[in-house]
Design a protein around this motif. Structure first.
Motif, PDB file in Angstrom:
ATOM      1  N   PRO A 248      16.136 -14.641 -16.722  1.00  0.00           N
ATOM      2  CA  PRO A 248      15.720 -15.609 -17.741  1.00  0.00           C
ATOM      3  C   PRO A 248      15.540 -14.930 -19.102  1.00  0.00           C
ATOM      4  CG  PRO A 248      13.903 -15.114 -16.251  1.00  0.00           C
ATOM      5  CD  PRO A 248      15.110 -14.416 -15.710  1.00  0.00           C
ATOM      6  N   ILE A 249      15.924 -15.650 -20.162  1.00  0.00           N
ATOM      7  CA  ILE A 249      15.746 -15.142 -21.512  1.00  0.00           C
ATOM      8  C   ILE A 249      15.030 -16.194 -22.355  1.00  0.00           C
ATOM      9  CG2 ILE A 249      17.809 -13.689 -21.430  1.00  0.00           C
ATOM     10  CD1 ILE A 249      19.159 -15.767 -23.298  1.00  0.00           C
ATOM     11  N   LEU A 250      14.395 -15.739 -23.419  1.00  0.00           N
ATOM     12  CA  LEU A 250      13.831 -16.620 -24.433  1.00  0.00           C
ATOM     13  C   LEU A 250      14.632 -16.428 -25.708  1.00  0.00           C
ATOM     14  CD1 LEU A 250       9.975 -16.091 -24.027  1.00  0.00           C
ATOM     15  CD2 LEU A 250      11.314 -18.059 -23.311  1.00  0.00           C
ATOM     16  N   VAL A 251      14.960 -17.514 -26.385  1.00  0.00           N
ATOM     17  CA  VAL A 251      15.680 -17.456 -27.648  1.00  0.00           C
ATOM     18  C   VAL A 251      14.711 -17.868 -28.745  1.00  0.00           C
ATOM     19  CG1 VAL A 251      17.639 -18.336 -28.969  1.00  0.00           C
ATOM     20  CG2 VAL A 251      17.850 -18.024 -26.487  1.00  0.00           C
ATOM     21  N   TYR A 252      14.542 -17.010 -29.756  1.00  0.00           N
ATOM     22  CA  TYR A 252      13.619 -17.254 -30.860  1.00  0.00           C
ATOM     23  C   TYR A 252      14.382 -17.516 -32.147  1.00  0.00           C
ATOM     24  CZ  TYR A 252       9.790 -15.204 -28.162  1.00  0.00           C
ATOM     25  OH  TYR A 252       8.853 -14.927 -27.219  1.00  0.00           O
ATOM     26  N   GLU A 253      13.834 -18.407 -32.969  1.00  0.00           N
ATOM     27  CA  GLU A 253      14.270 -18.542 -34.352  1.00  0.00           C
ATOM     28  C   GLU A 253      13.170 -17.903 -35.181  1.00  0.00           C
ATOM     29  OE1 GLU A 253      16.108 -22.341 -35.649  1.00  0.00           O
ATOM     30  OE2 GLU A 253      15.370 -22.999 -33.700  1.00  0.00           O
ATOM     31  N   GLY A 254      13.488 -16.825 -35.866  1.00  0.00           N
ATOM     32  CA  GLY A 254      12.458 -16.064 -36.545  1.00  0.00           C
ATOM     33  C   GLY A 254      11.684 -15.260 -35.510  1.00  0.00           C
ATOM     34  N   PHE A 255      10.483 -14.805 -35.865  1.00  0.00           N
ATOM     35  CA  PHE A 255       9.720 -13.969 -34.940  1.00  0.00           C
ATOM     36  C   PHE A 255       8.867 -14.759 -33.959  1.00  0.00           C
ATOM     37  CE2 PHE A 255      10.391 -10.657 -38.170  1.00  0.00           C
ATOM     38  CZ  PHE A 255      10.858  -9.673 -37.324  1.00  0.00           C
ATOM     39  N   SER A 256       8.596 -16.031 -34.244  1.00  0.00           N
ATOM     40  CA  SER A 256       7.595 -16.692 -33.415  1.00  0.00           C
ATOM     41  C   SER A 256       8.027 -18.002 -32.785  1.00  0.00           C
ATOM     42  CB  SER A 256       6.335 -16.944 -34.250  1.00  0.00           C
ATOM     43  OG  SER A 256       6.660 -17.759 -35.353  1.00  0.00           O
TER      44      SER A 256
ATOM     45  N   THR B 233       6.571 -17.424 -16.471  1.00  0.00           N
ATOM     46  CA  THR B 233       7.772 -16.629 -16.717  1.00  0.00           C
ATOM     47  C   THR B 233       7.938 -16.358 -18.211  1.00  0.00           C
ATOM     48  OG1 THR B 233       8.836 -17.608 -14.779  1.00  0.00           O
ATOM     49  CG2 THR B 233      10.274 -16.528 -16.375  1.00  0.00           C
ATOM     50  N   ALA B 234       7.733 -17.380 -19.041  1.00  0.00           N
ATOM     51  CA  ALA B 234       7.832 -17.196 -20.489  1.00  0.00           C
ATOM     52  C   ALA B 234       6.792 -16.191 -20.972  1.00  0.00           C
ATOM     53  CB  ALA B 234       7.653 -18.536 -21.206  1.00  0.00           C
TER      54      ALA B 234
ATOM     55  N   ASN C  79       7.663 -12.606 -22.745  1.00  0.00           N
ATOM     56  CA  ASN C  79       7.182 -12.443 -24.117  1.00  0.00           C
ATOM     57  C   ASN C  79       6.185 -11.299 -24.260  1.00  0.00           C
ATOM     58  OD1 ASN C  79       7.114 -13.130 -26.811  1.00  0.00           O
ATOM     59  ND2 ASN C  79       5.526 -14.655 -26.540  1.00  0.00           N
ATOM     60  N   HIS C  80       5.306 -11.093 -23.283  1.00  0.00           N
ATOM     61  CA  HIS C  80       4.204 -10.152 -23.459  1.00  0.00           C
ATOM     62  C   HIS C  80       4.331  -8.848 -22.685  1.00  0.00           C
ATOM     63  CE1 HIS C  80       1.916 -12.835 -25.957  1.00  0.00           C
ATOM     64  NE2 HIS C  80       2.225 -13.812 -25.128  1.00  0.00           N
ATOM     65  N   TYR C  81       5.032  -8.847 -21.574  1.00  0.00           N
ATOM     66  CA  TYR C  81       5.112  -7.618 -20.804  1.00  0.00           C
ATOM     67  C   TYR C  81       6.367  -6.815 -21.091  1.00  0.00           C
ATOM     68  CZ  TYR C  81       1.263  -9.422 -18.030  1.00  0.00           C
ATOM     69  OH  TYR C  81       0.061  -9.905 -17.625  1.00  0.00           O
ATOM     70  N   GLY C  82       7.346  -7.418 -21.773  1.00  0.00           N
ATOM     71  CA  GLY C  82       8.602  -6.731 -22.025  1.00  0.00           C
ATOM     72  C   GLY C  82       8.463  -5.560 -22.981  1.00  0.00           C
ATOM     73  N   SER C  83       7.855  -5.794 -24.139  1.00  0.00           N
ATOM     74  CA  SER C  83       7.760  -4.750 -25.150  1.00  0.00           C
ATOM     75  C   SER C  83       6.785  -5.187 -26.231  1.00  0.00           C
ATOM     76  CB  SER C  83       9.140  -4.525 -25.771  1.00  0.00           C
ATOM     77  OG  SER C  83       9.029  -3.639 -26.850  1.00  0.00           O
TER      78      SER C  83
ATOM     79  N   ARG D  47      18.779 -27.994 -18.642  1.00  0.00           N
ATOM     80  CA  ARG D  47      17.976 -27.371 -19.692  1.00  0.00           C
ATOM     81  C   ARG D  47      17.458 -26.029 -19.214  1.00  0.00           C
ATOM     82  NH1 ARG D  47      13.291 -30.244 -21.695  1.00  0.00           N
ATOM     83  NH2 ARG D  47      13.227 -28.384 -22.969  1.00  0.00           N
ATOM     84  N   LEU D  48      17.281 -25.104 -20.133  1.00  0.00           N
ATOM     85  CA  LEU D  48      16.713 -23.795 -19.814  1.00  0.00           C
ATOM     86  C   LEU D  48      15.202 -23.881 -19.882  1.00  0.00           C
ATOM     87  CD1 LEU D  48      18.892 -21.249 -21.828  1.00  0.00           C
ATOM     88  CD2 LEU D  48      18.908 -21.659 -19.377  1.00  0.00           C
ATOM     89  N   VAL D  49      14.611 -24.573 -18.958  1.00  0.00           N
ATOM     90  CA  VAL D  49      13.159 -24.746 -18.961  1.00  0.00           C
ATOM     91  C   VAL D  49      12.549 -23.637 -18.119  1.00  0.00           C
ATOM     92  CG1 VAL D  49      11.267 -26.276 -18.366  1.00  0.00           C
ATOM     93  CG2 VAL D  49      13.407 -27.228 -19.201  1.00  0.00           C
ATOM     94  N   LEU D  50      11.732 -22.823 -18.772  1.00  0.00           N
ATOM     95  CA  LEU D  50      11.024 -21.760 -18.066  1.00  0.00           C
ATOM     96  C   LEU D  50       9.610 -22.222 -17.809  1.00  0.00           C
ATOM     97  CD1 LEU D  50      12.055 -18.621 -20.141  1.00  0.00           C
ATOM     98  CD2 LEU D  50      13.024 -19.397 -17.995  1.00  0.00           C
ATOM     99  N   ASP D  51       9.104 -21.886 -16.644  1.00  0.00           N
ATOM    100  CA  ASP D  51       7.697 -22.188 -16.420  1.00  0.00           C
ATOM    101  C   ASP D  51       6.872 -21.287 -17.330  1.00  0.00           C
ATOM    102  OD1 ASP D  51       6.542 -19.776 -14.635  1.00  0.00           O
ATOM    103  OD2 ASP D  51       8.623 -20.188 -14.051  1.00  0.00           O
TER     104      ASP D  51
END
Length: 177
Positions: free
Chosen positions: A114-122, A151-152, A156-160, A144-148
């Motif tokens: 799973p990936i998250l796509v951001y527009e800008g930083f937030s 997972t999001a 977002n927080h444990y990756g880096s 749809r790419l719906v993440l629970d």
């Protein structure tokens, strides 16, 4: 100023395996249907001339830098054919942005993780309309790419602690040891 499209996790490696060629072909189709062209500036007899090409293509990348719908030029955006991902510089906030975001969300449909796509930083890019447009243009039925929420949060927080990667521009990690 301009908006960047980011992907989390930052070490995402792109679309791999047998689906990579399908992804590349479909991403190119999205860019085409989204009104993306490549603006070339030439000089003929000391006079400037701007020409629009369908795309700029090499063995490794396919690029666009102009959107005819909004009549805007931005930094190059396109498909990295080697890595199987979308890359971009500044994409603004109009149709150029929407096309690059849609192509990046398309990559998420082919991603093994799973990936998250951001527009800008937030701002996490919403795929509600993008997936509908992707399905209409490509004749597909992607969900749809719906993440629970959990997972999001983990992505977002444990990756880096660093900002997300811009498209697929992350480099191979090297050891200092």
């Amino acid at each position: 100023m301009g908006t960047f499209i980011y992907i989390q996790p930052e070490d995402w490696k792109g679309v791999q395996g047998p689906e990579k060629n399908t992804f590349i072909r479909q991403a190119e189709k999205l860019f085409h249907f989204g009104g993306m062209l490549n603006l070339n500036n030439l000089w003929i007899y000391d006079k400037p001339l701007s020409l629009l090409d369908e795309k700029y293509e090499t063995e490794d990348v396919v690029c666009w830098n102009y959107n005819v719908i909004d009549q805007e030029i931005w930094e190059d955006a396109g498909v990295d054919k080697k890595r199987g991902c979308i890359f971009s510089g500044k994409v603004g906030s109009g149709m150029f942005n929407h096309v690059v975001t849609a192509a990046t969300i398309l990559a998420g449909h082919y991603s093994e993780e799973p990936i998250l796509v951001y527009e800008g930083f937030s701002r996490i890019a919403s795929d509600i309309f993008m997936t509908g447009w992707i399905n209409q243009v490509l004749g597909e039925h992607f969900p749809r790419l719906v993440l629970d929420g959990w997972t999001a949060f983990k992505i977002n927080h444990y990756g880096s602690q660093r900002p997300a990667a811009r498209g697929c521009r992350h480099e191979e990690e090297t050891s200092d040891a």
